[in-house]
Design an enzyme around this catalytic site. Sequence first.
Site, mmCIF file in Angstrom:
data_model
loop_
_atom_site.group_PDB
_atom_site.id
_atom_site.type_symbol
_atom_site.label_atom_id
_atom_site.label_comp_id
_atom_site.label_asym_id
_atom_site.label_seq_id
_atom_site.Cartn_x
_atom_site.Cartn_y
_atom_site.Cartn_z
ATOM 1 N N GLY B 13 0.276 -1.186 -0.288
ATOM 2 C CA GLY B 13 0.091 0.081 -0.314
ATOM 3 C C GLY B 13 0.939 1.273 0.199
ATOM 4 C CG ASP B 138 -1.417 -1.742 8.559
ATOM 5 O OD1 ASP B 138 -1.931 -0.566 8.677
ATOM 6 O OD2 ASP B 138 -1.054 -2.394 7.869
ATOM 7 N N GLY B 181 -5.840 -0.587 10.043
ATOM 8 C CA GLY B 181 -5.067 -1.890 11.037
ATOM 9 C C GLY B 181 -5.964 -3.044 11.058
#
Lengths: 404, 404
Positions: B13, B138, B181
């Site tokens: 990502g 994250d 997350g």
Amino acid sequence: MASGKILVAQGGGPTAVINQSLVGVALEARRFGQIGHIYGARHGVRGIIDEDFVDLTQETSHNLELVANTPSSALGSTRDKPDAAYCHEIFKVLQAHQIGHFFYIGGNDSSDTVRIVSQEAQAANYDLRCIHIPKTIDNDLVGNDHTPGFPSAARFVAQAFAGANLDNAALPGVYVGVVMGRHAGFLTAASALGKKFPDDGPHLIYLPERVFDLNKFLLDVKTMYERHGRCVIAVSEGIHDASGTPIAALLAKEMEHDAHGNVQLSGNGALADLLCEEIKAKLKIKRVRGDTFGYLQRSFIGCVSDVDQREAREVGEKAVQFAMWGSRDGSVAIKRTGFYSVDYELLPVEDVAGKTRVMEDEFIAANGTDVTDAFRMYLRPLLGSGMPDAFRLRHNPVAKVLHK
Amino acid sequence: MASGKILVAQGGGPTAVINQSLVGVALEARRFGQIGHIYGARHGVRGIIDEDFVDLTQETSHNLELVANTPSSALGSTRDKPDAAYCHEIFKVLQAHQIGHFFYIGGNDSSDTVRIVSQEAQAANYDLRCIHIPKTIDNDLVGNDHTPGFPSAARFVAQAFAGANLDNAALPGVYVGVVMGRHAGFLTAASALGKKFPDDGPHLIYLPERVFDLNKFLLDVKTMYERHGRCVIAVSEGIHDASGTPIAALLAKEMEHDAHGNVQLSGNGALADLLCEEIKAKLKIKRVRGDTFGYLQRSFIGCVSDVDQREAREVGEKAVQFAMWGSRDGSVAIKRTGFYSVDYELLPVEDVAGKTRVMEDEFIAANGTDVTDAFRMYLRPLLGSGMPDAFRLRHNPVAKVLHK
């Protein structure tokens, strides 16, 4: 002559700059010697009925400036939509506190409240000056070039789509972003200002001013996906079919299961999710993602147009000037005078109240899924200075060795 | 000795600062005379397999700086998770192009790719230096104080909740914000940094590190709503029950209708909508709204931490230095050395690959619905300079006249 007490309140949905208008009123009023007290009503008209007032005269100018730069309504807001009886109660409280000037910062409903309270005062022969100060992220007040709050929300939407486009270019697929605006598409259309390169998204924009046809939509998406290998789509929450039925309701039905069941079909993620499911199912595209911008687009702290800040301050200042030097009630309106400059005028409240502006035809492209350059020229100066910009690597391909 | 060609790629990502690392590699590499060419693979490992390379050596430093400040992966990314066979193909292409140094910017999966490619090269006795450069919003890479990309995403979440809290204070009700997350709650916990005054939201924070109990949740919300007249809630998309079942799935079932039907239960607005419905139904609270931050939190342009930018640049620079001056492969890691300063070290890739960091117990409050001061101290310097701040009117009440 009106008394030396003024009352200011904030109504409807908060914006990034609504406190600029509040502070504009408070600081400008202090410059008029005849004004002894500046009251603020907490939570809009509800606070008037409840006599829940704070004395803004006791605020420091320093703290007022800090509050001016804070988004959302510092006095609190309300969703109460006063009818004639409610307005009569408002008037009774204003009378009891000997308020001479009433300033209400808000959108359509708020302007209508100002209209009724103004009539009440006239009927009772009570000397009250009532001024409506414009505010709405929807940009749907008639008589205004644009409304304070819209430019900052538009900036958020433009920045969101600029980023979503970059994300989508890195990991190609279909992206659907649902934007606020039930009847007016201005905010959804602002997504177009996130576009820089010719192949950037949003590739398709769906506005409530045009009838939404699902088959046409799927064909549009298919065409763009084949052309760009990806597709970024901006959708207004207010899209509807020819009969006016919301598309979320239609899709839930069409999918022939109780999708989103009793879950309400607006003010949540249903429309984005249902459109994504439709694209996956009918176009067999694997990577389809949807976001509903929700409250972020109106409440995010730290995304604000400096032009919007300045104008929101000015409508507050001008409201006081119109009230003190003028001889009639009204609604402050923004007029564009140059590229880019504005001036302000006081419209009769009746000209604004209860009316809804939608996007002018000249702002919507003939194909119905894009905006025109006229709209880009209209919106760009409102977004203010320091808009973040996106850059690309230039393409210097390396010759293949293995798979020549 | 390794050849004078380096290859850099970006995986997973995108983040707001991943291009800083790319440009850190490209500019630092130019300072080593023995490096003749700097290639970039388009769309991560997929571009390596496809030999889809661009020559970054031909870029100007000016354009590289502009790209560095642009969010998302400028080279493009991929969700491909290479297995051993895929890594073998990667290695064959690197060999064919006589790549001497391979830099892969990414998270867990990317570090594992680096690990396997490194082993392939050793087995084939091919002189290849492989370096993994950390990146993930994250913050779930072990061995790192934090990971580039996380601070900017955390800043977005903190700003979003600061604004949502102001909005909720103006128009009281319950607000649920769902944050990315799946396993690590760092990003959701960042919502706590949006809080300024003691009664500000988020009033409740739900992390994937703690088991989610629906009845406890409803009781928490009821308590906070009664205390503050409103309630702002941060929820991780990864919340689950004791058995590990996602809460969205449980809620859809409990509501005894096919809510969200075939609609997938993650990566969309389902969790926020279902939690809102639950609160409305069980607590009889009228004004309940939910937002799913979705892609906005990782791709929004114009919300970035300058500390994150600097560190993302540095991990790229250090990767090249470790590669050129060191004698082993590895993963660059951030170590905190002061309040606030950092240094970098090269960890064995095996220490990072395939492992997931979650929030340390010392960061989560005993009640399970808040963070600790230790977490606030940990996160605050990462958010960088110029965080927007919220201010309030001071309370100077006016005496009632009508309803004394």
